[in-house]
Write a protein that holds these residues in place. Structure first.
Motif, PDB file in Angstrom:
ATOM      1  N   ALA A 151      -7.861  -3.761  -4.476  1.00 29.84           N
ATOM      2  CA  ALA A 151      -9.005  -2.173  -4.491  1.00 29.84           C
ATOM      3  C   ALA A 151      -8.399  -1.068  -4.511  1.00 29.84           C
ATOM      4  O   ALA A 151      -8.692  -0.276  -5.065  1.00 29.84           O
ATOM      5  N   GLY A 152      -7.466  -0.748  -3.999  1.00 38.17           N
ATOM      6  CA  GLY A 152      -6.183   0.196  -3.595  1.00 38.17           C
ATOM      7  C   GLY A 152      -5.551   1.126  -4.811  1.00 38.17           C
ATOM      8  O   GLY A 152      -5.970   1.774  -5.407  1.00 38.17           O
ATOM      9  N   GLU A 202      -3.837 -13.326   1.290  1.00 38.93           N
ATOM     10  CA  GLU A 202      -4.311 -12.050   2.548  1.00 38.93           C
ATOM     11  C   GLU A 202      -4.338 -10.772   1.963  1.00 38.93           C
ATOM     12  O   GLU A 202      -5.781  -9.973   2.540  1.00 38.93           O
ATOM     13  N   VAL A 203      -3.221 -10.476   1.497  1.00 33.87           N
ATOM     14  CA  VAL A 203      -3.171  -8.856   1.284  1.00 33.87           C
ATOM     15  C   VAL A 203      -3.882  -8.518  -0.431  1.00 33.87           C
ATOM     16  O   VAL A 203      -4.367  -7.486  -0.522  1.00 33.87           O
ATOM     17  N   ARG A 204      -4.426 -10.176  -1.006  1.00 36.42           N
ATOM     18  CA  ARG A 204      -4.877  -9.387  -2.799  1.00 36.42           C
ATOM     19  C   ARG A 204      -5.819  -8.925  -2.812  1.00 36.42           C
ATOM     20  O   ARG A 204      -5.761  -7.167  -3.296  1.00 36.42           O
ATOM     21  N   PRO A 205      -6.976  -8.794  -1.621  1.00 33.28           N
ATOM     22  CA  PRO A 205      -8.249  -7.972  -2.426  1.00 33.28           C
ATOM     23  C   PRO A 205      -7.593  -6.383  -2.481  1.00 33.28           C
ATOM     24  O   PRO A 205      -8.220  -5.836  -2.398  1.00 33.28           O
ATOM     25  N   ARG A 206      -7.333  -6.305  -0.376  1.00 34.18           N
ATOM     26  CA  ARG A 206      -7.377  -4.839  -0.168  1.00 34.18           C
ATOM     27  C   ARG A 206      -6.158  -4.329  -1.331  1.00 34.18           C
ATOM     28  O   ARG A 206      -6.162  -3.326  -2.004  1.00 34.18           O
ATOM     29  N   VAL A 207      -4.788  -4.530  -1.359  1.00 28.61           N
ATOM     30  CA  VAL A 207      -4.503  -3.887  -2.445  1.00 28.61           C
ATOM     31  C   VAL A 207      -5.089  -4.149  -4.285  1.00 28.61           C
ATOM     32  O   VAL A 207      -4.463  -2.874  -4.331  1.00 28.61           O
ATOM     33  N   MET A 259       0.845  -1.254   0.251  1.00 26.92           N
ATOM     34  CA  MET A 259       0.164   0.323   0.312  1.00 26.92           C
ATOM     35  C   MET A 259       1.294   1.472   0.197  1.00 26.92           C
ATOM     36  O   MET A 259       0.524   2.357  -0.885  1.00 26.92           O
TER      37      MET A 259
END
Ligand code: PHE
Length: 331
Positions: free
Chosen positions: A58-59, A51-56, A1
């Motif tokens: 979307a960002g 585990e980080v794929r969706p957040r990154v 991020m």
């Protein structure tokens, strides 16, 4: 991020340096194009741990949308400031903007109106959408009367939702409307558009312009009709014009006639006319023994064709500028 934030800062800084539209395009390719920096990042998201794929992901998508907007805004700003930069020198002489010119039918209609005004006529207008009653019945053309076939009609409303209405097929309904409101002596013309459900050809259009005339007073005879219309035609077409009256039939006049003028070796009808039918005078609450009068109706397109040598009536409403420009500066 954090990488995304750094990327955004870099992208915005580089956009700020784009000084013209081409530079904005190049910036867009470099960042958002198929091989652009951000596109590459987006493509890399699928290799990240789940585990980080969706957040990154979307960002990165949000950043993509933000950069697209930023690119558009920057382009708009550039265009606006370029327009400001074209400074205005108020000391320069003015330029004539390309104004339009009057349509040949407007020119002809105005000339006809002027001619009748000079002869003492008032000018009024009436509604294009007319009641069946005025367009037909009160002009002595009841439903089923064969004369209704003289006017192919465009109906616009009626039956269930009230009285039947149509696009007026002639300006004659204004004879009735005017008689309802005015007392003799009457001397009036009514210019306006008329409409007919008609196949078009060189001499027929489904929309046309008419000028109706109505004159009512005591002791008017067919001689007044002839004298007035001949005077009119001489004013319009010159003192030497040859004219002829021939019998014609319109249910609202008796007798009825058509007026023709000699044009290039041929007779050309310019108007229908006649003595207003006594029943129409009586319906208007006037004594037909005392009041008489005459009416006429002419096609403005017909007159314009004569005046300008136009061979096909359809030219008038095609809006071809090559045709219309020929009337620039004419009166
Ligand atoms: N209204 C007629 C038409 O459209 C013309 C006309 C007007 C005839 C007035 C006589 C009197 O053809």
């Amino acid at each position: 991020m954090d990488d995304l934030e750094a990327l955004e800062a870099e992208a915005r800084a580089s956009l700020a340096e784009a000084g013209d539209e081409a530079a904005v395009d190049a910036w867009r390719v470099a960042w958002l194009g198929r091989r652009g920096r951000l596109t590459t990042v987006l493509r890399g998201v699928r290799d990240l741990p789940p585990e980080v794929r969706p957040r990154v992901g979307a960002g990165a998508n949000r950043l993509k949308a933000a950069l697209e907007d930023a690119g558009d805004e920057h382009r708009t700003r550039l265009l606006a400031s370029a327009a400001d930069a074209e400074s205005i020198d108020v000391s320069l002489p003015g330029r004539n903007p390309p104004l339009g010119s009057l349509h040949p039918i407007t020119l002809t209609r105005r000339l006809l109106e002027r001619t009748f005004r000079d002869m003492g006529f008032d000018v009024v207008e009436g509604p294009d959408v007319e009641l069946e009653e005025y367009n037909f019945d009160r002009l002595r053309i009841p439903a089923g009367h064969p004369a209704r076939d003289m006017w192919d009609t465009i109906w616009v409303a009626g039956d269930d939702d009230g009285p039947r209405q149509l696009l007026r097929t002639h300006t004659s309904p204004m004879q009735i409307r005017y008689l309802e409101r005015r007392e003799p002596p009457i001397r009036v013309i009514v210019p306006g558009a008329c409409y007919r459900y008609e196949a078009t050809d060189a001499t027929h259009e489904w929309m046309l312009t008419q000028i109706e005339g109505l004159v009512i007073d005591e002791n008017l005879s067919f001689a007044h009709l002839k004298g007035t219309l001949e005077a009119f035609v001489r004013r319009m077409f010159g003192a030497d014009i040859e004219t002829r009256f021939r019998c014609d039939y319109f249910p609202f006049v008796e007798p009825g006639a058509e007026l023709g003028v000699r044009w290039q070796g041929d007779w050309l009808e310019v108007l229908g006319c006649g003595m207003v039918h006594p029943e129409i005078i009586e319906d208007a609450g006037l004594d037909p023994e005392r009041y008489t009068g005459f009416a006429f109706g002419m096609g403005v397109e017909r007159v314009a064709m004569l005046r300008y040598g136009v061979r096909d009536i359809r030219h008038f409403y095609r809006n071809d500028v090559r045709f219309l420009r020929q009337f620039e500066g004419r009166r």
